[in-house]
Enzyme design. Structure first.
Site, PDB file in Angstrom:
ATOM      1  N   LYS A 193      18.752  -2.586 -15.396  1.00 36.31           N
ATOM      2  CA  LYS A 193      19.303  -3.785 -16.042  1.00 36.31           C
ATOM      3  C   LYS A 193      20.374  -3.337 -17.027  1.00 36.31           C
ATOM      4  O   LYS A 193      20.086  -2.675 -18.011  1.00 36.31           O
ATOM      5  CB  LYS A 193      18.197  -4.560 -16.746  1.00 36.31           C
ATOM      6  CG  LYS A 193      17.206  -5.110 -15.751  1.00 36.31           C
ATOM      7  CD  LYS A 193      15.912  -5.565 -16.393  1.00 36.31           C
ATOM      8  CE  LYS A 193      14.848  -5.728 -15.320  1.00 36.31           C
ATOM      9  NZ  LYS A 193      13.983  -4.574 -15.139  1.00 36.31           N
ATOM     10  N   GLU A 196       0.241  -3.448   2.609  1.00 39.08           N
ATOM     11  CA  GLU A 196      -0.359  -4.788   2.604  1.00 39.08           C
ATOM     12  C   GLU A 196       0.089  -5.634   3.797  1.00 39.08           C
ATOM     13  O   GLU A 196      -0.385  -6.731   4.013  1.00 39.08           O
ATOM     14  CB  GLU A 196       0.001  -5.522   1.302  1.00 39.08           C
ATOM     15  CG  GLU A 196      -0.660  -4.957   0.057  1.00 39.08           C
ATOM     16  CD  GLU A 196       0.106  -3.809  -0.602  1.00 39.08           C
ATOM     17  OE1 GLU A 196       0.935  -3.173   0.084  1.00 39.08           O
ATOM     18  OE2 GLU A 196      -0.133  -3.545  -1.789  1.00 39.08           O
ATOM     19  N   THR A 224      -3.354   1.708  -0.830  1.00 43.44           N
ATOM     20  CA  THR A 224      -1.948   1.796  -1.218  1.00 43.44           C
ATOM     21  C   THR A 224      -1.757   3.079  -2.010  1.00 43.44           C
ATOM     22  O   THR A 224      -2.700   3.589  -2.628  1.00 43.44           O
ATOM     23  CB  THR A 224      -1.531   0.632  -2.125  1.00 43.44           C
ATOM     24  OG1 THR A 224      -2.342   0.682  -3.297  1.00 43.44           O
ATOM     25  CG2 THR A 224      -1.709  -0.707  -1.446  1.00 43.44           C
ATOM     26  N   TRP A 228      22.035  -6.830 -12.925  1.00 44.41           N
ATOM     27  CA  TRP A 228      21.176  -5.853 -12.272  1.00 44.41           C
ATOM     28  C   TRP A 228      22.023  -4.890 -11.443  1.00 44.41           C
ATOM     29  O   TRP A 228      22.959  -5.316 -10.761  1.00 44.41           O
ATOM     30  CB  TRP A 228      20.178  -6.553 -11.333  1.00 44.41           C
ATOM     31  CG  TRP A 228      19.050  -7.222 -12.053  1.00 44.41           C
ATOM     32  CD1 TRP A 228      18.955  -7.436 -13.401  1.00 44.41           C
ATOM     33  CD2 TRP A 228      17.876  -7.776 -11.473  1.00 44.41           C
ATOM     34  NE1 TRP A 228      17.791  -8.081 -13.696  1.00 44.41           N
ATOM     35  CE2 TRP A 228      17.107  -8.313 -12.526  1.00 44.41           C
ATOM     36  CE3 TRP A 228      17.396  -7.877 -10.176  1.00 44.41           C
ATOM     37  CZ2 TRP A 228      15.882  -8.939 -12.311  1.00 44.41           C
ATOM     38  CZ3 TRP A 228      16.177  -8.501  -9.961  1.00 44.41           C
ATOM     39  CH2 TRP A 228      15.424  -9.015 -11.018  1.00 44.41           C
TER      40      TRP A 228
HETATM   41  P1  AMP Z   1       3.729   1.636   1.275  1.00 42.09           P
HETATM   42  O1  AMP Z   1       2.788   0.556   0.948  1.00 42.09           O
HETATM   43  O2  AMP Z   1       3.312   2.977   0.780  1.00 42.09           O
HETATM   44  O3  AMP Z   1       4.031   1.649   2.738  1.00 42.09           O
HETATM   45  O4  AMP Z   1       5.086   1.331   0.498  1.00 42.09           O
HETATM   46  C1  AMP Z   1       5.740   0.095   0.652  1.00 42.09           C
HETATM   47  C2  AMP Z   1       7.015   0.076  -0.129  1.00 42.09           C
HETATM   48  O5  AMP Z   1       7.947   1.044   0.378  1.00 42.09           O
HETATM   49  C3  AMP Z   1       7.777  -1.234  -0.039  1.00 42.09           C
HETATM   50  O6  AMP Z   1       7.254  -2.218  -0.896  1.00 42.09           O
HETATM   51  C4  AMP Z   1       9.187  -0.808  -0.410  1.00 42.09           C
HETATM   52  O7  AMP Z   1       9.353  -0.713  -1.802  1.00 42.09           O
HETATM   53  C5  AMP Z   1       9.273   0.578   0.191  1.00 42.09           C
HETATM   54  N1  AMP Z   1       9.969   0.529   1.483  1.00 42.09           N
HETATM   55  C6  AMP Z   1       9.431   0.538   2.707  1.00 42.09           C
HETATM   56  N2  AMP Z   1      10.390   0.515   3.656  1.00 42.09           N
HETATM   57  C7  AMP Z   1      11.578   0.478   3.004  1.00 42.09           C
HETATM   58  C8  AMP Z   1      12.954   0.424   3.409  1.00 42.09           C
HETATM   59  N3  AMP Z   1      13.320   0.459   4.684  1.00 42.09           N
HETATM   60  N4  AMP Z   1      13.886   0.364   2.431  1.00 42.09           N
HETATM   61  C9  AMP Z   1      13.555   0.348   1.133  1.00 42.09           C
HETATM   62  N5  AMP Z   1      12.284   0.414   0.687  1.00 42.09           N
HETATM   63  C10 AMP Z   1      11.309   0.471   1.614  1.00 42.09           C
END
Ligand code: AMP
Length: 542
Positions: A439, A331, A186, A444
């Protein structure tokens, strides 16, 4: 009574065997690091992935050993995808955009045995190789005559010298489908990165799901360009789904600027492209500047961070390209939801349809989700109540690699760290990462809503909304903006732009103009860094 069907493990090697057998002459095109265009096909990729497997056997790399890549999207990377996992080793894709110290930490944590890298990343490898004691073999993904003589990297070999002399006959092992196939760390902004370890089964099921009509709708008639990198969450699973349906793949290599991507989209008649919003921003800028059109592109999957409505509209209204807004995370292999309309929505007016398209979408079969409050109580699917988003399914992790402490699961559900609403039709909309929610006065405010409005202003190139401390309200939103070149937008103009688009108390108190917004290794805005940059900032009302 048991079913009387054949028992067959779901394996990554089955995908490449299928693509090779039934779609052998379907092309795999790559823009190489060298700048030229390379043409291969599924038959050649299949043969060469078996050569990779033989080459790994030749080095006695044991089953389960991690073989890392530090590479762009291209045919050699694809061969490693199948050759490494298919032969029972674990493909570990490294993100070259991380700081070299983080790459070293990750290589050591994963205990990588082999590291294959594109020549672009030679400077990183020169920097890190002496700090990576588990890596026994370094492979430069280039032709033999391109291997630098004086790299200083012990026993460096070129990919072609290493694998192309091997036999291309190889019997893929009959693995247990739960065997680890690949891993990805990650891009956590706090603490050390954590790795998701995918299995053959989870990867194959995810690939099936991605190809479904209401997901990417992939078929043998498509030509697909993943701008989304193979070095992070397996390019959203596209290499596997592509093998499963036998479509053409077009790899952009390192050239992700608008001009280069547009050229490939046109010359290779690409019908579907996938990437994060920041990349599409560059592409749209290039189209606008040159008054260009898409002649072949029909759909584009946009995800990784919230896709601004203005972008969905531009693709849809100006260029006739359908945007498939997707949400997922490392994940989740990574796809969780994707936004396509239901039959009943087809009758709606375009404006009403657009309101749905802006959401992150419906669950894909295999993924279940729910939203819960701080006490874990499930919240209603009314499109208004928001809560922490929890997911489960066969391609969701149950724990991280070398997990310390208890499993991250809560009663079998994985907490995503995202906050979302779900409407009565099951469309999920992310309002924020839980740590980015603003907040204000006990309520929110969604930073994504505030950003989306700013992004709809014609003078705004990029916008990030963060909460600033306020003695009475806790926090108030401030929008940090990068203007488009040559624009003279003022704070007052932008603040007025919010009138009527959002409740007054949700509108930002101030606008801060900056030259650039810091982006992380996967193209997401780095709000932690932005907050650090604005450390001395005070709200105008204080
Ligand atoms: P990663 O593990 O680097 O792929 O990041 C995942 C995170 O990216 C998610 O938990 C979201 O917070 C964000 N994310 C992925 N796709 C979107 C989307 N279409 N809109 C908003 N946030 C997103």
């Amino acid at each position: 009574m048991l079913g009387l069907m054949q028992q067959q493990n779901l394996l990554i090697s089955d995908m490449i065997e299928f693509a090779e057998k039934h779609h052998g002459d379907t092309e795999i095109i790559s823009r190489r690091v060298e700048g030229d265009i390379h043409r291969s096909n599924w038959a050649k990729i299949g043969a060469r992935s078996r050569q990779v497997a033989n080459a790994l056997d030749g080095w006695h790399v044991p089953a389960g050993a991690r073989v890392a890549t530090l590479a762009w999207n291209g045919y050699r990377h694809l061969e490693l995808y199948f050759g490494v996992s298919g032969s029972g080793r674990v493909l570990h894709t490294l993100n070259p955009r991380l700081h070299p110290e983080q790459v070293v930490w990750i290589v050591n944590h994963a205990e990588d045995s082999v590291l294959c890298f594109d020549m672009t990343f030679l400077p990183i490898v020169k920097n890190i190789h002496s700090h990576c004691p588990t890596v026994k073999h370094w492979v430069a993904m280039c032709d033999a005559d391109k291997l630098p003589a004086d790299s200083g990297i012990p026993e460096l070999v070129s990919y072609e010298a290493w694998m192309s002399s091997q036999s291309n006959s190889y019997a893929w092992p009959e693995l247990d489908e739960n065997t680890a196939s690949c891993m990805c760390y990650t891009s956590g902004t706090t603490g050390n990165p954590k790795a998701a370890v995918y299995s053959h089964r989870s990867t194959l099921l995810h690939a099936y799901a991605c190809a479904l009509p209401d997901v990417m709708c992939l078929s043998a008639r498509d030509s697909v360009l993943p701008v989304v990198p193979m070095f992070h969450v397996n390019a959203w699973g596209i290499p596997y789904s592509a093998a499963m349906v036998g479509c053409k793949l077009v790899f952009p290599g390192p050239a992700l600027d608008g001009k280069s991507v547009y050229e490939l989209l046109e010359t290779e008649k690409v019908t579907l492209a996938a990437g994060v919003p920041t990349v599409w921003q560059m592409l749209l800028g290039h189209l606008k500047a040159g008054s260009l059109r898409f002649n072949y592109l029909k759909r584009t999957v946009i995800g990784g961070s919230a896709c601004p409505p203005a972008m969905i509209q531009a693709f849809n209204d100006e260029y006739g390209v359908e945007v498939l807004h997707a949400w997922g995370m490392t994940e989740l292999s990574p796809l969780g939801t994707l936004c396509t309309l239901k039959n009943k929505h087809l009758e709606l007016a375009p404006d009403e349809q657009m309101k749905i398209r802006l959401k992150q979408g419906r669950a894909i079969f295999g993924i279940d989700f729910k939203i819960v409050d701080d006490q874990g109580a499930e919240q209603p699917n009314d499109g208004k109540a928001y809560g922490d988003l929890l997911v489960k399914g066969p391609w969701v992790i149950r724990e991280y690699f070398k997990q310390e402490g208890p499993s991250p699961l809560v009663d079998g559900w994985f907490p995503t760290g995202d906050v979302a609403t779900v409407d009565p039709e099951g469309f999920m909309q992310i309002t924020d990462r839980s740590k980015d929610v603003i907040k204000s006065g006990g309520e929110w405010i969604s930073s994504i809503d505030v950003e989306n409005i700013a992004m709809a202003h014609p003078d705004v190139a990029m916008a990030a909304c963060i909460g600033m401390p306020h003695p009475k309200w806790d926090e108030r939103p401030v929008v940090v903006v990068v203007k488009k070149p040559g624009c003279t937008l003022s704070s007052d103009d932008l603040l007025k732009f919010y009138d009527g688009k959002i409740a007054k108390w949700q509108a930002p108190d101030d606008v801060v103009f900056v030259d650039a917004i810091p982006l992380g290794a996967t193209g997401k805005m780095l709000k932690t860094r932005l907050r650090e940059q604005l450390a001395g900032y005070r709200l105008p009302s204080l």
